[in-house]
Structure formats: C-alpha cells, structure tokens
Design a protein around this motif. Structure first.
Motif, PDB file in Angstrom:
ATOM      1  N   ALA A 290       0.758  -1.210   0.003  1.00 40.19           N
ATOM      2  CA  ALA A 290      -0.059   0.173   0.077  1.00 40.19           C
ATOM      3  C   ALA A 290       0.966   1.297  -0.047  1.00 40.19           C
ATOM      4  CB  ALA A 290      -0.782  -0.095   1.139  1.00 40.19           C
ATOM      5  N   PRO A 291       0.375   2.668  -0.252  1.00 36.31           N
ATOM      6  CA  PRO A 291       1.186   3.433  -0.141  1.00 36.31           C
ATOM      7  C   PRO A 291       1.755   3.863   1.159  1.00 36.31           C
ATOM      8  CG  PRO A 291      -1.103   4.013  -1.075  1.00 36.31           C
ATOM      9  CD  PRO A 291      -1.129   2.702  -0.808  1.00 36.31           C
ATOM     10  N   SER A 292       2.640   4.820   1.269  1.00 40.77           N
ATOM     11  CA  SER A 292       3.482   5.009   2.594  1.00 40.77           C
ATOM     12  C   SER A 292       2.212   5.366   3.764  1.00 40.77           C
ATOM     13  CB  SER A 292       4.116   6.178   2.246  1.00 40.77           C
ATOM     14  OG  SER A 292       3.426   7.343   2.499  1.00 40.77           O
ATOM     15  N   ILE A 293       2.780   5.313   4.973  1.00 43.83           N
ATOM     16  CA  ILE A 293       1.750   5.295   6.138  1.00 43.83           C
ATOM     17  C   ILE A 293       1.249   6.652   6.201  1.00 43.83           C
ATOM     18  CG2 ILE A 293       2.254   3.064   7.441  1.00 43.83           C
ATOM     19  CD1 ILE A 293       3.894   4.514   9.181  1.00 43.83           C
ATOM     20  N   PHE A 294       2.184   7.745   5.916  1.00 48.51           N
ATOM     21  CA  PHE A 294       1.962   8.973   6.052  1.00 48.51           C
ATOM     22  C   PHE A 294       0.806   9.252   4.819  1.00 48.51           C
ATOM     23  CE2 PHE A 294       2.497  13.207   3.987  1.00 48.51           C
ATOM     24  CZ  PHE A 294       2.328  13.989   5.338  1.00 48.51           C
ATOM     25  N   ASP A 295       0.993   8.833   3.854  1.00 46.21           N
ATOM     26  CA  ASP A 295      -0.124   9.029   2.766  1.00 46.21           C
ATOM     27  C   ASP A 295      -1.499   8.529   3.225  1.00 46.21           C
ATOM     28  OD1 ASP A 295       1.604  10.494   1.072  1.00 46.21           O
ATOM     29  OD2 ASP A 295       2.368   8.787   0.261  1.00 46.21           O
ATOM     30  N   LEU A 296      -1.369   7.375   3.695  1.00 47.17           N
ATOM     31  CA  LEU A 296      -2.592   6.622   4.187  1.00 47.17           C
ATOM     32  C   LEU A 296      -3.210   7.393   5.196  1.00 47.17           C
ATOM     33  CD1 LEU A 296      -1.634   2.866   4.568  1.00 47.17           C
ATOM     34  CD2 LEU A 296      -3.459   4.190   2.899  1.00 47.17           C
ATOM     35  N   ILE A 297      -2.521   8.005   6.315  1.00 46.85           N
ATOM     36  CA  ILE A 297      -3.062   8.691   7.323  1.00 46.85           C
ATOM     37  C   ILE A 297      -3.749   9.868   6.945  1.00 46.85           C
ATOM     38  CG2 ILE A 297      -2.363   9.822   9.505  1.00 46.85           C
ATOM     39  CD1 ILE A 297      -0.456   7.727   9.935  1.00 46.85           C
ATOM     40  N   GLN A 298      -2.762  10.614   6.094  1.00 45.90           N
ATOM     41  CA  GLN A 298      -3.525  11.964   5.116  1.00 45.90           C
ATOM     42  C   GLN A 298      -4.826  11.622   4.638  1.00 45.90           C
ATOM     43  OE1 GLN A 298      -2.127  15.164   5.515  1.00 45.90           O
ATOM     44  NE2 GLN A 298      -0.919  13.952   7.167  1.00 45.90           N
ATOM     45  N   SER A 299      -4.776  10.328   3.948  1.00 47.12           N
ATOM     46  CA  SER A 299      -6.096  10.282   3.118  1.00 47.12           C
ATOM     47  C   SER A 299      -7.288   9.927   3.977  1.00 47.12           C
ATOM     48  CB  SER A 299      -5.769   9.167   2.101  1.00 47.12           C
ATOM     49  OG  SER A 299      -6.861   8.936   1.457  1.00 47.12           O
ATOM     50  N   LEU A 300      -6.816   8.777   5.016  1.00 47.63           N
ATOM     51  CA  LEU A 300      -8.060   8.366   5.695  1.00 47.63           C
ATOM     52  C   LEU A 300      -8.563   9.501   6.709  1.00 47.63           C
ATOM     53  CD1 LEU A 300      -6.913   4.729   5.818  1.00 47.63           C
ATOM     54  CD2 LEU A 300      -8.925   5.261   4.775  1.00 47.63           C
ATOM     55  N   GLY A 301      -7.476  10.166   7.340  1.00 50.08           N
ATOM     56  CA  GLY A 301      -7.799  10.806   8.539  1.00 50.08           C
ATOM     57  C   GLY A 301      -7.564  10.163   9.953  1.00 50.08           C
ATOM     58  N   LEU A 302      -7.310  10.888  10.841  1.00 49.77           N
ATOM     59  CA  LEU A 302      -6.948  10.301  12.142  1.00 49.77           C
ATOM     60  C   LEU A 302      -7.907   9.608  12.971  1.00 49.77           C
ATOM     61  CD1 LEU A 302      -4.845  13.297  13.962  1.00 49.77           C
ATOM     62  CD2 LEU A 302      -4.042  11.458  12.495  1.00 49.77           C
ATOM     63  N   LYS A 303      -9.137   9.762  12.708  1.00 54.19           N
ATOM     64  CA  LYS A 303     -10.400   9.372  13.408  1.00 54.19           C
ATOM     65  C   LYS A 303     -10.517   7.837  12.665  1.00 54.19           C
ATOM     66  CE  LYS A 303     -15.160  10.092  14.511  1.00 54.19           C
ATOM     67  NZ  LYS A 303     -15.863  10.299  13.409  1.00 54.19           N
ATOM     68  N   GLU A 304     -10.372   8.013  11.542  1.00 50.66           N
ATOM     69  CA  GLU A 304     -10.768   6.546  10.740  1.00 50.66           C
ATOM     70  C   GLU A 304      -9.714   5.446  11.119  1.00 50.66           C
ATOM     71  OE1 GLU A 304     -13.171   5.427   9.630  1.00 50.66           O
ATOM     72  OE2 GLU A 304     -12.563   3.604   8.516  1.00 50.66           O
ATOM     73  N   VAL A 305      -8.157   5.964  11.011  1.00 54.00           N
ATOM     74  CA  VAL A 305      -7.035   5.477  11.473  1.00 54.00           C
ATOM     75  C   VAL A 305      -7.189   4.658  12.823  1.00 54.00           C
ATOM     76  CG1 VAL A 305      -4.685   5.490  11.722  1.00 54.00           C
ATOM     77  CG2 VAL A 305      -5.316   6.619   9.792  1.00 54.00           C
ATOM     78  N   SER A 306      -7.535   5.454  13.678  1.00 49.94           N
ATOM     79  CA  SER A 306      -7.744   4.988  15.254  1.00 49.94           C
ATOM     80  C   SER A 306      -9.096   4.041  15.203  1.00 49.94           C
ATOM     81  CB  SER A 306      -7.961   6.347  16.043  1.00 49.94           C
ATOM     82  OG  SER A 306      -8.698   5.895  17.098  1.00 49.94           O
ATOM     83  N   SER A 307     -10.025   4.231  14.330  1.00 47.98           N
ATOM     84  CA  SER A 307     -11.076   3.281  14.656  1.00 47.98           C
ATOM     85  C   SER A 307     -10.697   1.935  13.773  1.00 47.98           C
ATOM     86  CB  SER A 307     -12.311   3.949  13.912  1.00 47.98           C
ATOM     87  OG  SER A 307     -12.713   3.280  13.105  1.00 47.98           O
ATOM     88  N   ARG A 308      -9.990   2.121  12.921  1.00 46.52           N
ATOM     89  CA  ARG A 308      -9.853   0.656  12.162  1.00 46.52           C
ATOM     90  C   ARG A 308      -8.528  -0.226  13.224  1.00 46.52           C
ATOM     91  NH1 ARG A 308      -9.610   1.898   5.629  1.00 46.52           N
ATOM     92  NH2 ARG A 308     -11.540   2.770   5.453  1.00 46.52           N
ATOM     93  N   ILE A 309      -7.867   0.398  13.822  1.00 46.94           N
ATOM     94  CA  ILE A 309      -6.805  -0.035  14.752  1.00 46.94           C
ATOM     95  C   ILE A 309      -7.644  -0.578  15.623  1.00 46.94           C
ATOM     96  CG2 ILE A 309      -5.046   0.173  16.387  1.00 46.94           C
ATOM     97  CD1 ILE A 309      -3.772   2.350  14.528  1.00 46.94           C
ATOM     98  N   ASN A 310      -8.670   0.173  16.377  1.00 47.61           N
ATOM     99  CA  ASN A 310      -9.384  -0.629  17.447  1.00 47.61           C
ATOM    100  C   ASN A 310     -10.408  -1.752  16.841  1.00 47.61           C
ATOM    101  OD1 ASN A 310      -8.355   1.183  19.568  1.00 47.61           O
ATOM    102  ND2 ASN A 310      -9.736   2.918  18.966  1.00 47.61           N
ATOM    103  N   GLU A 311     -10.883  -1.430  15.890  1.00 50.84           N
ATOM    104  CA  GLU A 311     -11.796  -2.372  15.502  1.00 50.84           C
ATOM    105  C   GLU A 311     -11.023  -3.913  15.155  1.00 50.84           C
ATOM    106  OE1 GLU A 311     -14.921  -2.767  12.270  1.00 50.84           O
ATOM    107  OE2 GLU A 311     -14.195  -0.578  12.425  1.00 50.84           O
ATOM    108  N   ILE A 312      -9.822  -3.832  14.734  1.00 53.71           N
ATOM    109  CA  ILE A 312      -9.105  -5.059  14.615  1.00 53.71           C
ATOM    110  C   ILE A 312      -8.459  -5.680  15.755  1.00 53.71           C
ATOM    111  CG2 ILE A 312      -7.162  -6.107  13.125  1.00 53.71           C
ATOM    112  CD1 ILE A 312      -8.179  -4.167  10.947  1.00 53.71           C
ATOM    113  N   CYS A 313      -7.733  -4.586  16.579  1.00 50.85           N
ATOM    114  CA  CYS A 313      -6.957  -5.203  17.510  1.00 50.85           C
ATOM    115  C   CYS A 313      -7.458  -5.172  19.176  1.00 50.85           C
ATOM    116  CB  CYS A 313      -5.819  -4.195  17.818  1.00 50.85           C
ATOM    117  SG  CYS A 313      -4.533  -4.650  16.530  1.00 50.85           S
ATOM    118  N   ASN A 314      -8.858  -4.890  18.907  1.00 51.87           N
ATOM    119  CA  ASN A 314      -9.642  -4.911  20.290  1.00 51.87           C
ATOM    120  C   ASN A 314     -10.402  -6.320  20.583  1.00 51.87           C
ATOM    121  OD1 ASN A 314      -8.776  -2.811  21.932  1.00 51.87           O
ATOM    122  ND2 ASN A 314     -10.560  -1.464  20.932  1.00 51.87           N
TER     123      ASN A 314
END
Ligand code: GLU
Length: 462
Positions: free
Chosen positions: A438-462
C-alpha cells in the motif's frame, strides 16, 4: 484518386484483437491520404452469423473509434447486385454453369489432384453434352494460359500461373453468392481502392483479381499483413488469454493505449513506441509494414497503458476510477470518500497501470470501517503487532502533518520504543488497507484521517 479503405468483418465471433488491428490499419491508411474508411458487415453466412457477434463488433469498434465514416453496409442487402454481376459474367462467357453431381465432382477432384492439376469442370466446354440435372453452380472460367500478378503492399510481387487456379464457384446452386464474388462486387461498389487485411486472405486476393479482370474492373491495391501470434509464436488464440477487444475494455484499458499498442503489431515508425493517433496517421503511409508475424505481449500493452494513464489529467482519471468502481460495485460513492482518493491517487498511480487495477485497490478508501484482510496479510496480525498498533494509536494526535517532520517524529518514537519500522509499517498498512502493499503510512493517514485510522486499529486489535 481518393483513397477508400474498409474493414469487412463477418459477425461470426467477437471482435478479435487481430480484427481490431486490421480495422486500425485501414483507418490510419485512409486518414493519412485524406481518404475514407468504411465498414462492411459480411453477414451472408446466415448459419454462423449471430446478433451477439454483431453487437460485439460494433461495441468494440465504437470504443476504439473505428466505426467507419459512413453507416455500415450489410453484405446481405447487396445480394441482388451480386446476382446481377454473376449474370453478367455468365452472359459474357467469363463464367459458366456447371451441373456436376457431388460424385462426379469428387472423382474429377481426385484425378486432378493426382495429376497436380487445378479443378476444371467439363461444363466449361460449350460443346459438353452432360445431363442437366438439378440446379447448377456458376463457376469462373479461369484462363489456361498467362499469369496473375499482384503487387502487394506488404508481400511484394506475387505471381501465379493461371494454370494453377481452380474454376472456383461464384454462385451456389441455391442461387446465393459465394464470399469470393460478394467481396469483389461490394468492394467495387463501395469504391474501395486499398485493402489491408490478414495474410490468410492472400490466396483469395489472387482469385479475386481474376474476377476483377473478368469484369474489366480495376482491382484495389492489397496489403496482406501477417497474422498476430501469441508469445509462444503460435497463431493468437484463446489459449493465449483474452483475444476479444471487449475484454480489454472491461479491464479498463484506454482505447487510445490499445490502438497505440496495436499499431505497433506489424508496423513501425523508427523506434517510436508511444504515440497519439494523430501522429500514427501522419506516419502511416503503407510503408514499414512487417513481413514476419508480430507477437502479442500483454505486458507491453500494460506498459503502453501506463504511459497513457500518466498523461491523463488528474481530474479525468479521478472521475474514471470512481465511475469504474461504481459500475463494478453498483454503489454510489460519497464526497468524503472521493476526497480520500484525491489525496492518494498520485501514490496509487506509481504502481498501477490500468484503471481496473486502480479501481480494485480503492475499496479501503471508499468505505469506512474494517477493510477485508487477505489471508496472506492476516498472518502478520497477532498480539505482538496489535500491541505496537495500540501504542501507535495513542500518539496519533501528536503526529505532524508534513511528510518530513512526520518521518523524523516516527523515527524518534520507534527508537524510544525499541520498535523496528517494519513492525509498525506492515501491520499498520494491513489494518488500514487489508493488504501489505500500500502507499506509505504518511499518505494513508493523510487520506483516511486520524479518526478513521484510530477506529480501524481499534476494530481489529480490540
Ligand atoms: N469477412 C472476411 C473475414 O472476416 C474478410 C474479408 C476481406 O477482408 O476481404 O475474414
């Protein structure tokens, strides 16, 4: 003399890559000389012609912009003309009616074959007194002496002794014209001056020339191009993959790129590989047509497409990807997700060459929530990687928003935490996109936004 060319497909199958190349060459040649390019549908074989094939031919030609300068001519509408000319040939004695039975025909054929002679019917002799049973066929009266010569644009000078040519059939006993007659009558009627086509028609060209001569008509200039082969050197067929133009359309190739690539199959202009249709028209003068078969190479087509993709305006590309995706998934895409794609598009373009590839990669951008994780990537998600992701999740709000400071910040943080870059990068890409590449994590975070990044991590890792 105004140049008039044509493409004359039979609607008995899909529009083949080879057919598309023939259409393109005829188009380029006509346009180079400011002439016309026409389309004729050879639909006289009612058993083999289908509506589905006809649709595929029109679809494919339309997509490539090779539909013809005038409405298509249908050969089946021309039958009265074919008959009229057949009659003319019979009256002028250039053709004769032959009443041979199937058995007689086979016997003569066998004898002639043994003697290495072409087929001649005893009915060509006006004094022959055979029995006139059933309906006759009309055969051309091939001269016994002399030569037939064509100067082919691709194959050069071709000479055949008339002695070697059959008295072939012009009209069948059911009063239907054969391909050989119909093609000549239609090409003459349409004012065709040049015919570029596959070299499987070279033998036909000699026979067709005899019909032109019998009618005192000027034959067109022929150019017989070697058929396209697959990467293994055998004639291009289904086992080499997709041979229908439609498949390339559905995969999201650019028609301009397909034409650019097809033009290079059997023709060249110096070392030019990537060019526009206007350039091809200005160069395509009938020279530089190759005599050995070109090989179809999908990788090259993909590379040509990538060049066209890079030339495309950002806005149009963005719209095309979304349209393609919507069409595939049948779902409308909201503005929020469109914005995400805008941010990532330049990075996605670095490793994708076809619209379909781009469109299939953006699922994770245009839906919120957990992406679908492929099984290969799933192996990288475990307690350890989730620990790293959760630690990272805690510092999301501290991340700088410009790329350089972001990198410095992350490097620093990783060192302090004694975590290797890959132990963060791989699982983070997986939870955000579903895959490892996938593209670099910087670009991914820029595109998805902090809220969505945090929610994806929580959804998978909780
Ligand atoms: N209809 C023929 C074909 O599909 C082509 C005839 C021609 O080009 O003369 O092969």
């Amino acid at each position: 003399m105004k140049v008039v060319t044509r493409f004359a497909p039979s609607p008995t199958g899909l529009l083949h890559i080879g057919g598309a190349r023939t259409a393109l060459f005829n188009y380029l040649y006509a346009k180079h000389y400011n002439g016309s390019y026409l389309l004729r549908i050879e639909d006289t074989d009612k058993d083999r012609s289908t509506d589905k094939s006809l649709e595929s031919i029109f679809e494919g030609l339309k997509w490539l912009g090779l539909i013809g300068d005038q409405p298509a001519i249908y050969q089946s509408n021309q039958i009265d003309k074919h008959k009229e000319i057949a009659n003319k040939l019979a009256i002028s004695d250039k053709a004769y009616y032959c009443y041979l039975s199937q058995l007689e025909l086979e016997t003569i054929r066998k004898q002639n074959k043994l003697q290495g002679k072409p087929f001649r019917s005893p009915w060509r002799d006006p004094y022959y007194r055979g029995e006139r049973i059933g309906k006759p066929v009309l055969r051309i009266r091939m001269p016994d002496t002399g030569q037939t010569n064509i100067l082919d644009l691709v194959q050069g000078n071709i000479n055949v002794a008339n002695q070697q040519l059959d008295d072939f059939v012009l009209m069948r006993s059911d009063d239907s014209p054969t391909y050989m007659l119909a093609v000549v009558v239609d090409d003459h009627d349409m004012g065709i001056t040049h015919i570029l086509r596959g070299d499987d028609h070279l033998n036909n060209a000699i026979r067709q020339t005899k019909i032109y001569e019998a009618l005192n008509w000027q034959p067109p200039v022929f150019g017989h191009i070697p058929l396209i082969h697959g990467s293994d050197g055998a004639k291009l067929s289904k086992r080499h993959g997709a041979v229908g133009v439609e498949a390339y359309k559905n995969m999201g190739f650019y028609p301009e790129a397909v034409k650019n690539y097809l033009a290079r199959l059997g023709w060249s202009h110096g070392n030019e590989e990537y060019f526009s249709q206007e350039q091809a028209i200005s160069w395509f003068d009938g020279s530089s047509l190759g005599r050995s078969p070109a090989r179809f190479d999908l990788q090259k087509l993909v590379a040509v497409n990538a060049q066209w993709l890079k030339k495309e305006s950002f806005e149009r590309l963005h719209t095309q990807i979304l349209e393609y995706h919507t069409l595939q998934k049948n779902k409308k895409i909201s503005d929020k997700f469109k914005e995400r794609l805008k941010i990532l598009l330049p990075h996605l373009l670095e490793r994708n060459s076809i619209i379909s590839e781009l469109a299939s990669e953006i699922d994770y951008l245009i839906y919120d929530g957990r992406p679908e994780i492929n099984s290969e990537a799933n192996k990288f998600l475990n307690d350890q990687s989730c620990n790293v992701l959760q630690l990272f999740s805690n510092i999301l709000h501290e991340l700088p928003s410009d790329a350089t400071s972001f990198q410095i910040f992350i490097d620093d943080w990783l060192t302090k935490q004694k975590i290797k870059m890959q132990d963060l990068g791989i699982p983070l890409r997986i939870v955000l996109t579903g895959g490892k590449t996938a593209p670099s994590i910087f670009d991914l975070i820029q595109s998805l936004g902090l809220k969505e990044v945090s929610s994806r991590i929580n959804e998978i890792c909780n």
